[in-house]
Design a protein around this motif. Structure first.
Motif, PDB file in Angstrom:
ATOM      1  N   GLU A 151      10.042  -2.402   1.058  1.00 33.60           N
ATOM      2  CA  GLU A 151      10.873  -2.449   2.268  1.00 33.60           C
ATOM      3  C   GLU A 151       9.991  -2.590   3.511  1.00 33.60           C
ATOM      4  OE1 GLU A 151      14.008   0.327   4.811  1.00 33.60           O
ATOM      5  OE2 GLU A 151      13.409   0.979   2.812  1.00 33.60           O
ATOM      6  N   PHE A 152       8.926  -1.821   3.547  1.00 35.14           N
ATOM      7  CA  PHE A 152       7.999  -1.882   4.674  1.00 35.14           C
ATOM      8  C   PHE A 152       7.394  -3.279   4.800  1.00 35.14           C
ATOM      9  CE2 PHE A 152       3.580  -1.842   6.064  1.00 35.14           C
ATOM     10  CZ  PHE A 152       3.733  -1.384   7.362  1.00 35.14           C
ATOM     11  N   LYS A 153       6.906  -3.818   3.699  1.00 39.17           N
ATOM     12  CA  LYS A 153       6.262  -5.136   3.737  1.00 39.17           C
ATOM     13  C   LYS A 153       7.232  -6.228   4.185  1.00 39.17           C
ATOM     14  CE  LYS A 153       2.467  -4.484   0.520  1.00 39.17           C
ATOM     15  NZ  LYS A 153       1.823  -4.921  -0.716  1.00 39.17           N
ATOM     16  N   ASP A 210      -1.074  -3.659  15.756  1.00 39.72           N
ATOM     17  CA  ASP A 210      -1.550  -4.179  14.475  1.00 39.72           C
ATOM     18  C   ASP A 210      -2.305  -3.092  13.704  1.00 39.72           C
ATOM     19  OD1 ASP A 210      -1.945  -6.369  12.586  1.00 39.72           O
ATOM     20  OD2 ASP A 210      -4.051  -6.300  13.209  1.00 39.72           O
ATOM     21  N   THR A 211      -3.162  -2.368  14.393  1.00 38.60           N
ATOM     22  CA  THR A 211      -3.910  -1.276  13.767  1.00 38.60           C
ATOM     23  C   THR A 211      -2.960  -0.209  13.236  1.00 38.60           C
ATOM     24  OG1 THR A 211      -5.793  -1.680  15.219  1.00 38.60           O
ATOM     25  CG2 THR A 211      -5.665   0.491  14.179  1.00 38.60           C
ATOM     26  N   LYS A 212      -1.978   0.152  14.048  1.00 40.05           N
ATOM     27  CA  LYS A 212      -1.014   1.182  13.652  1.00 40.05           C
ATOM     28  C   LYS A 212      -0.195   0.744  12.439  1.00 40.05           C
ATOM     29  CE  LYS A 212       1.126   3.205  17.082  1.00 40.05           C
ATOM     30  NZ  LYS A 212       2.062   3.583  18.152  1.00 40.05           N
ATOM     31  N   ILE A 213       0.247  -0.510  12.437  1.00 38.92           N
ATOM     32  CA  ILE A 213       1.069  -1.035  11.339  1.00 38.92           C
ATOM     33  C   ILE A 213       0.249  -1.110  10.047  1.00 38.92           C
ATOM     34  CG2 ILE A 213       2.409  -3.029  10.534  1.00 38.92           C
ATOM     35  CD1 ILE A 213       3.722  -1.373  12.842  1.00 38.92           C
ATOM     36  N   LYS A 214      -1.000  -1.529  10.160  1.00 37.50           N
ATOM     37  CA  LYS A 214      -1.863  -1.594   8.968  1.00 37.50           C
ATOM     38  C   LYS A 214      -2.061  -0.210   8.370  1.00 37.50           C
ATOM     39  CE  LYS A 214      -4.329  -5.827   9.982  1.00 37.50           C
ATOM     40  NZ  LYS A 214      -5.577  -6.445  10.417  1.00 37.50           N
ATOM     41  N   LYS A 215      -2.232   0.796   9.214  1.00 36.94           N
ATOM     42  CA  LYS A 215      -2.415   2.165   8.729  1.00 36.94           C
ATOM     43  C   LYS A 215      -1.171   2.632   7.977  1.00 36.94           C
ATOM     44  CE  LYS A 215      -3.508   6.834  10.123  1.00 36.94           C
ATOM     45  NZ  LYS A 215      -3.595   7.801  11.187  1.00 36.94           N
ATOM     46  N   LEU A 218       1.740   3.760   2.802  1.00 32.79           N
ATOM     47  CA  LEU A 218       2.903   3.513   1.948  1.00 32.79           C
ATOM     48  C   LEU A 218       2.556   2.789   0.655  1.00 32.79           C
ATOM     49  CD1 LEU A 218       5.590   2.504   4.613  1.00 32.79           C
ATOM     50  CD2 LEU A 218       5.385   4.662   3.366  1.00 32.79           C
ATOM     51  N   GLU A 219       1.306   2.383   0.522  1.00 37.22           N
ATOM     52  CA  GLU A 219       0.870   1.668  -0.678  1.00 37.22           C
ATOM     53  C   GLU A 219       1.187   2.478  -1.933  1.00 37.22           C
ATOM     54  OE1 GLU A 219      -3.373   0.057  -1.824  1.00 37.22           O
ATOM     55  OE2 GLU A 219      -2.712  -0.700   0.138  1.00 37.22           O
ATOM     56  N   GLY A 220       1.884   1.835  -2.852  1.00 32.62           N
ATOM     57  CA  GLY A 220       2.216   2.476  -4.122  1.00 32.62           C
ATOM     58  C   GLY A 220       3.440   3.381  -4.070  1.00 32.62           C
ATOM     59  N   THR A 221       4.120   3.429  -2.939  1.00 37.69           N
ATOM     60  CA  THR A 221       5.317   4.272  -2.834  1.00 37.69           C
ATOM     61  C   THR A 221       6.572   3.425  -3.009  1.00 37.69           C
ATOM     62  OG1 THR A 221       5.637   4.025  -0.435  1.00 37.69           O
ATOM     63  CG2 THR A 221       4.136   5.775  -1.174  1.00 37.69           C
ATOM     64  N   ALA A 222       7.697   4.098  -3.105  1.00 36.05           N
ATOM     65  CA  ALA A 222       8.979   3.410  -3.260  1.00 36.05           C
ATOM     66  C   ALA A 222       9.344   2.622  -1.996  1.00 36.05           C
ATOM     67  CB  ALA A 222      10.086   4.427  -3.562  1.00 36.05           C
TER      68      ALA A 222
END
Length: 111
Positions: free
Chosen positions: A88-90, A70-75, A80-84
């Motif tokens: 897809e990630f979300k 969970d920690t790794k995925i949140k990081k 990736l916030e604000g990227t293209a």
């Protein structure tokens, strides 16, 4: 001509490095998905045999791993916030967390 060739080489190297970076989060999510599949199996076994101490210990150990994931995925999400790749990630993240949640619901359901 040498300058042009150097420029093309630098550009090709940048593209290669960028492509490698983009794949890292996808690879991490694939590893997380494999972990979730294992976790689901263990949770199903535990739901059928709640008195099995070895399964109980395995579930507890895996729950600690869930916290680490969970920690790794949140990081990754923050990176990736604000990227293209953010959408897809979300989407993939939601699919994986839904699978994980379903495994917990299944194991909590009365037999």
């Amino acid at each position: 001509m040498k300058k042009l060739l150097s420029l093309v080489l630098v550009f090709a190297l940048m593209l290669t490095l960028t492509a490698c970076g983009e794949g890292d989060w996808r690879e991490t999510l694939q590893e997380f998905e494999v972990f979730i599949e294992d976790y689901v199996k263990v949770m199903q076994d535990y739901a059928q045999n709640p008195n099995d101490e070895s399964l109980k210990q395995k579930v507890e150990a895996m729950q600690e791993e869930v916290d680490e994931w969970d920690t790794k995925i949140k990081k990754i999400g923050e990176e990736l916030e604000g990227t293209a790749d953010e959408d897809e990630f979300k989407t993939k993240q939601m699919e994986l967390y839904t699978k994980l949640l379903q495994s917990v619901v299944v194991s909590s359901s009365p037999a």
